[in-house]
Design a protein around this motif. Sequence first.
Motif, PDB file in Angstrom:
ATOM      1  N   LEU A   1       0.807  -1.220   0.000  1.00 39.14           N
ATOM      2  CA  LEU A   1       0.000   0.000   0.000  1.00 39.14           C
ATOM      3  C   LEU A   1       0.840   1.270   0.000  1.00 39.14           C
ATOM      4  CD1 LEU A   1      -2.816  -0.881   2.591  1.00 39.14           C
ATOM      5  CD2 LEU A   1      -2.564  -1.594   0.209  1.00 39.14           C
ATOM      6  N   SER A   2       2.146   1.151  -0.186  1.00 36.57           N
ATOM      7  CA  SER A   2       3.014   2.315  -0.021  1.00 36.57           C
ATOM      8  C   SER A   2       2.747   3.410  -1.038  1.00 36.57           C
ATOM      9  CB  SER A   2       4.483   1.887  -0.100  1.00 36.57           C
ATOM     10  OG  SER A   2       4.793   1.307  -1.365  1.00 36.57           O
ATOM     11  N   VAL A   3       2.209   3.050  -2.217  1.00 35.12           N
ATOM     12  CA  VAL A   3       1.943   4.072  -3.238  1.00 35.12           C
ATOM     13  C   VAL A   3       0.649   4.832  -2.965  1.00 35.12           C
ATOM     14  CG1 VAL A   3       3.182   2.766  -4.999  1.00 35.12           C
ATOM     15  CG2 VAL A   3       0.699   2.476  -4.773  1.00 35.12           C
ATOM     16  N   VAL A   4      -0.181   4.318  -2.093  1.00 35.04           N
ATOM     17  CA  VAL A   4      -1.531   4.856  -1.954  1.00 35.04           C
ATOM     18  C   VAL A   4      -1.561   6.285  -1.412  1.00 35.04           C
ATOM     19  CG1 VAL A   4      -3.799   4.502  -0.886  1.00 35.04           C
ATOM     20  CG2 VAL A   4      -2.491   2.544  -1.755  1.00 35.04           C
ATOM     21  N   PRO A   5      -0.834   6.609  -0.338  1.00 37.01           N
ATOM     22  CA  PRO A   5      -0.945   7.980   0.191  1.00 37.01           C
ATOM     23  C   PRO A   5      -0.595   9.064  -0.819  1.00 37.01           C
ATOM     24  CG  PRO A   5       0.054   6.542   1.827  1.00 37.01           C
ATOM     25  CD  PRO A   5      -0.019   5.745   0.556  1.00 37.01           C
ATOM     26  N   ASP A   6       0.423   8.853  -1.642  1.00 41.87           N
ATOM     27  CA  ASP A   6       0.794   9.868  -2.629  1.00 41.87           C
ATOM     28  C   ASP A   6      -0.309  10.059  -3.662  1.00 41.87           C
ATOM     29  OD1 ASP A   6       3.182  10.391  -1.395  1.00 41.87           O
ATOM     30  OD2 ASP A   6       4.387   9.150  -2.754  1.00 41.87           O
ATOM     31  N   TRP A   7      -0.929   8.960  -4.080  1.00 44.58           N
ATOM     32  CA  TRP A   7      -2.017   9.098  -5.056  1.00 44.58           C
ATOM     33  C   TRP A   7      -3.249   9.751  -4.432  1.00 44.58           C
ATOM     34  CZ3 TRP A   7      -2.153   8.839 -10.205  1.00 44.58           C
ATOM     35  CH2 TRP A   7      -1.044   8.285 -10.854  1.00 44.58           C
ATOM     36  N   LEU A   8      -3.509   9.465  -3.171  1.00 46.34           N
ATOM     37  CA  LEU A   8      -4.629  10.130  -2.506  1.00 46.34           C
ATOM     38  C   LEU A   8      -4.357  11.623  -2.343  1.00 46.34           C
ATOM     39  CD1 LEU A   8      -5.578   7.532   0.257  1.00 46.34           C
ATOM     40  CD2 LEU A   8      -6.785   8.001  -1.892  1.00 46.34           C
ATOM     41  N   ALA A   9      -3.126  11.969  -2.059  1.00 44.99           N
ATOM     42  CA  ALA A   9      -2.778  13.391  -1.966  1.00 44.99           C
ATOM     43  C   ALA A   9      -2.934  14.074  -3.311  1.00 44.99           C
ATOM     44  CB  ALA A   9      -1.340  13.541  -1.453  1.00 44.99           C
ATOM     45  N   TRP A  10      -2.541  13.387  -4.380  1.00 40.59           N
ATOM     46  CA  TRP A  10      -2.735  13.927  -5.735  1.00 40.59           C
ATOM     47  C   TRP A  10      -4.223  14.130  -6.020  1.00 40.59           C
ATOM     48  CZ3 TRP A  10      -5.273  11.947 -10.039  1.00 40.59           C
ATOM     49  CH2 TRP A  10      -5.026  12.590 -11.252  1.00 40.59           C
ATOM     50  N   ARG A  11      -5.041  13.115  -5.668  1.00 39.31           N
ATOM     51  CA  ARG A  11      -6.501  13.244  -5.835  1.00 39.31           C
ATOM     52  C   ARG A  11      -7.039  14.439  -5.070  1.00 39.31           C
ATOM     53  NH1 ARG A  11      -9.905   9.497  -2.110  1.00 39.31           N
ATOM     54  NH2 ARG A  11      -8.953  11.048  -0.724  1.00 39.31           N
ATOM     55  N   ASP A  12      -6.630  14.587  -3.820  1.00 46.26           N
ATOM     56  CA  ASP A  12      -7.148  15.676  -3.004  1.00 46.26           C
ATOM     57  C   ASP A  12      -6.748  17.036  -3.568  1.00 46.26           C
ATOM     58  OD1 ASP A  12      -8.251  13.752  -1.378  1.00 46.26           O
ATOM     59  OD2 ASP A  12      -6.670  13.875   0.146  1.00 46.26           O
ATOM     60  N   GLN A  13      -5.550  17.117  -4.113  1.00 44.30           N
ATOM     61  CA  GLN A  13      -5.107  18.374  -4.720  1.00 44.30           C
ATOM     62  C   GLN A  13      -5.956  18.703  -5.925  1.00 44.30           C
ATOM     63  OE1 GLN A  13      -3.064  18.589  -7.870  1.00 44.30           O
ATOM     64  NE2 GLN A  13      -3.365  20.813  -7.709  1.00 44.30           N
ATOM     65  N   LYS A  14      -6.273  17.685  -6.736  1.00 46.54           N
ATOM     66  CA  LYS A  14      -7.117  17.910  -7.914  1.00 46.54           C
ATOM     67  C   LYS A  14      -8.527  18.338  -7.497  1.00 46.54           C
ATOM     68  CE  LYS A  14      -4.182  17.083 -11.089  1.00 46.54           C
ATOM     69  NZ  LYS A  14      -3.673  18.241 -11.865  1.00 46.54           N
TER      70      LYS A  14
END
Length: 262
Positions: free
Chosen positions: A244-257
């Motif tokens: 799951l290590s990639v998940v937080p960065d992608w969620l942060a990207w989603r939240d920024q969008k």
Amino acid sequence: MQLQPQHAAYETIRERAAELEDLGVDVLFNWDHFFPLNGDPDGPHFESWTMLAALAEQTRRVEIGALVNCNSYRNANLQADMARTIDRISAHGTGTGRFILGIGSGWFERDYDEYGYEFGTVGQRLDALAANLPVIKERWTKLNPPPTRKIPVLIGGAGEKKTLRIVAQHADIWHSYSDVATLEHKHSVLTGHADSIGRDPGEIETSVGVLDSIAHITFPEADQLHQLGATMFTIGLNGPDYDLSVVPDWLAWRDQKNASNT
């Protein structure tokens, strides 16, 4: 996130589903196959729909579905009833279901051969999908109790002559594994099909796979896909451990969008 139901103990899948919901992902998918698609071809594997029913009971917030269910494996009316049932199971606490009917025409020949389904041709499988979708939708109007909501239909695939025409006719969400140039072209084809039947292509959400064994999209590429209209981004996670290590960065990207759109 797609928790690929292969090479893992079910206990691990259940634990990762809980962790992903706690992290804040929007949707949990599995897939509808009977054998692993990569790695050991005879490794551990679990069936899709029964797992989705369990996840519907376990989770509280995330939407769930298969990316994607194979139309060939179940009678159309049965698919509709199973979808309605999981929709109802997932409605605990809110009264509104969280099931997405992801569906495609099927392609993995081993599934067909070992489970006794007629493989046929690509065209025949797509024709069957086109014929079954209206049956599924009609059955939803007859079931007692009915689904709690208009169950979203996600169609996977990018064939220009048949698949995207079916998407234009029936999909709420269209999923593909497309790079930027491919998505731009496929969008133009889908728009043409939608225009030909008088449907607004803006009614169809665009979904793309961005990171797994067949998709390797970087954040700059995801930015461009988002600019082209993609609003659902899915990462595939494989067993046995589901990193799951990639998940937080992608969620942060989603939240920024999402923040930039408000």
